[in-house]
Design an enzyme around this catalytic site. Structure first.
Site, PDB file in Angstrom:
ATOM      1  CB  ILE A 165      86.261  42.067  18.391  1.00 47.24           C
ATOM      2  CG1 ILE A 165      87.245  42.971  19.147  1.00 47.24           C
ATOM      3  CG2 ILE A 165      84.828  42.554  18.589  1.00 47.24           C
ATOM      4  CD1 ILE A 165      87.020  43.038  20.639  1.00 47.24           C
ATOM      5  CB  SER A 278      84.883  52.297  15.069  1.00 45.30           C
ATOM      6  OG  SER A 278      85.827  53.199  14.508  1.00 45.30           O
ATOM      7  CE  LYS A 281      96.067  51.904  18.001  1.00 44.88           C
ATOM      8  NZ  LYS A 281      95.359  51.477  19.216  1.00 44.88           N
ATOM      9  CB  VAL A 321      90.323  44.207  23.690  1.00 42.63           C
ATOM     10  CG1 VAL A 321      89.064  45.028  23.540  1.00 42.63           C
ATOM     11  CG2 VAL A 321      90.800  43.715  22.338  1.00 42.63           C
ATOM     12  CB  SER A 324      93.236  41.912  20.879  1.00 40.86           C
ATOM     13  OG  SER A 324      94.188  42.950  20.822  1.00 40.86           O
ATOM     14  CB  VAL A 328     101.213  46.226  23.837  1.00 39.77           C
ATOM     15  CG1 VAL A 328     100.117  46.498  24.847  1.00 39.77           C
ATOM     16  CG2 VAL A 328     102.563  46.532  24.445  1.00 39.77           C
ATOM     17  CB  THR A 345     106.976  52.775  21.304  1.00 37.23           C
ATOM     18  OG1 THR A 345     105.828  53.216  22.032  1.00 37.23           O
ATOM     19  CG2 THR A 345     106.645  51.511  20.529  1.00 37.23           C
ATOM     20  NE  ARG A 413     104.401  50.339  17.416  1.00 39.02           N
ATOM     21  CZ  ARG A 413     103.434  49.485  17.727  1.00 39.02           C
ATOM     22  NH1 ARG A 413     103.513  48.236  17.343  1.00 39.02           N
ATOM     23  NH2 ARG A 413     102.378  49.888  18.422  1.00 39.02           N
ATOM     24  CD  GLU A 416     103.433  53.722  19.469  1.00 38.39           C
ATOM     25  OE1 GLU A 416     103.079  53.121  20.493  1.00 38.39           O
ATOM     26  OE2 GLU A 416     104.569  53.601  18.958  1.00 38.39           O
TER      27      GLU A 416
END
Length: 494
Positions: A165, A278, A281, A321, A324, A328, A345, A413, A416
């Protein structure tokens, strides 16, 4: 990521359909058929214009979009679809790509005319569509005048400037008349590469590259004192959920401690505007990382409430994003490249996605929209099922899921969630003048008490156990809960 030249050196012909029977379609058809080295054969056009459908143009049949069916593709042994049309909405193009990919077709796109080599289209310029094309994000409409006025002749500081970012904000600032741009990051090698990129691509001498740790107050004060930034974009943070779950002290030290230092210095040195990056999450957090970012939001809100300063504090909150560092999508890309398996996952995990440039454009827009104390939530579109994302990436790469490339489910995980949220249970949002930015109506907090507790946590941090750190976070954020991490406790009623 998935940009590949459309080349073919064997004897068999690759049978293609061209989407678009207009002027651009004719150009692409002529280029394809004039160069036998690549082994393409145009089997037909597809066009939305009913007056063209069923007719032949230069001996080639024009079909309706209904030709994109299993029966037609198998009967005519079609291998590829090539977009050769200028005027196609992003939503429609995305829908066509999904249909074609699900039919097992390779999907190629024609570059814009201004990217042709010396005004001529060459076959190697056809590229495979990528994930951004598949997700179909509309371009962001910016209030350029508002942003230009806000940045003009100002000194801008970006913390976490070498990250996904921070570095994109730096790139976008090259379009505006800033006085100076101060790029701060502790990651030396990525900072070095960013410096080289800015020099080579933008020839911009306004940038100052400063290796620095936002948790080193003396170093950060030295930077504030020397450069006197007018605007701060605070993107520095640890962000990897599983890693921070194992290291809660570092999540607090860097994310919360760094935010505490930079907000205080912003007040002390008369910064006009402070914009924090921010994450979704932070909403009803289920992980140490998410909870630490929620505490960062609380720090910014609390400092904004304090009197005796004119700094406008603004928070921007958004989801994942595309592309990034460590996300994933590049992980899936590497797994596909190495032959799999692609590890997901959980089959029911969903996530929001937007591109890095559009996220940063909205950060700039929101930054100059706010007057201080706001949390802005970005419209991320619909959540994407990660299992479907994995299948789409495998297909875009020319493979068949669970035949050529296996998908393996490895379990959630620590920390998560199955899905993310952009506002808490106690927050509502209202629209702004920008269709993709909403303002969160946040709960009032006792800023003085919050800062007192956070300062105590930072002071005592390394005398505490992991569990003690997490319990103090829980005390500050009642909605923090986790059932699958290292620190298992359910959300208590609030």
């Amino acid at each position: 990521m998935f940009f590949l030249f459309a080349t073919r050196t064997n004897i068999s012909k690759k049978r293609v359909l061209l989407y678009g029977a207009g002027e651009l379609g004719f150009v692409v058809k002529r280029v394809i058929m004039s160069d036998p080295r690549y082994g393409f054969h145009v089997s037909g056009f597809i066009d939305d214009d009913k007056s063209k459908q069923g007719k032949k143009i230069n001996g080639i049949v024009v079909y309706s979009p209904s030709a994109l069916s299993t029966e037609f593709i198998e009967k005519n042994r079609i291998d590829s679809l090539v977009f050769a049309i200028k005027s196609l909405s992003i939503d429609k193009k995305s829908s066509i790509i999904r249909k074609a990919v699900n039919l097992g077709l390779e999907v190629l796109d024609t570059p814009e005319v201004d990217k042709w080599v010396s005004g001529q289209l060459r076959l190697p310029q056809l590229r495979r569509v990528d994930l951004e094309d598949l997700l179909g994000r509309d371009p962001i409409k910016l209030n350029i005048n508002l942003i230009k006025e806000g940045l003009s002749d100002k000194t801008i500081m970006i913390t976490g400037a070498a990250g996904s970012i921070g570095s994109e904000i730096a790139r976008q600032l090259t379009s505006f008349h800033c006085e100076r741009v101060i790029l701060v990051d502790q990651a030396e090698t990525p900072l070095f590469f960013l410096q080289n990129e800015l020099k080579e691509k933008f020839l911009d001498i306004r940038f100052r590259i400063l290796p620095a740790d936002v948790t080193n107050k003396a170093r950060m004060e030295q930077i504030f004192k020397e450069y006197r930034p007018h605007i701060v974009f605070h993107a520095a943070a640890y962000k990897h959920v599983s890693l921070m779950e194992e290291n809660p002290h570092e999540a607090i030290r860097v994310n919360v401690g760094g935010t505490r230092i930079v907000t205080d210095l912003s007040v002390s040195y008369g910064v006009e505007k402070f914009v924090m990056i921010s994450t979704d999450k932070s909403v009803n957090p289920s992980s140490v990382m998410g909870a630490s970012k929620r505490l960062c939001e609380n720090v910014v809100q609390s400092v904004a409430q304090e009197g005796g300063h004119n700094t406008q504090f603004i928070i921007t909150r958004f989801g994942n994003v595309i592309g990034s560092n460590g996300s994933v999508i590049p992980i899936f890309a590497r797994q596909i490249e190495s032959g799999g398996p692609v590890t997901v996952t959980h089959p029911e995990v969903y996530r929001y996605f937007m591109t890095i440039p559009e996220a940063c454009q909205l950060v700039l827009e929101a930054g100059f929209m706010g007057q201080g104390g706001e949390i802005y939530v970005f419209d991320m579109g619909q959540q994407v099922k990660i299992a479907d994302l994995a299948k789409a990436m495998i297909k875009l790469s020319g493979f068949i899921p669970d035949k050529d490339i296996r998908i393996e489910y490895i379990g959630l995980r620590p920390g998560e969630k199955l899905y993310e949220e952009l506002v808490t249970d106690h927050e509502k949002t209202i629209p702004t003048h920008h269709e993709k930015i909403r303002k969160a109506l946040v709960e009032e907090i006792d800023g003085e008490l919050v800062l007192e507790k956070i300062d105590t946590l930072l002071t005592d941090l390394y005398s505490l156990s992991n569990m003690e750190v997490v319990n103090l976070m829980k005390d500050l954020i009642p909605e923090y809960h986790t059932t699958n991490g290292n620190f298992k406790f359910n959300q208590k009623a609030v």
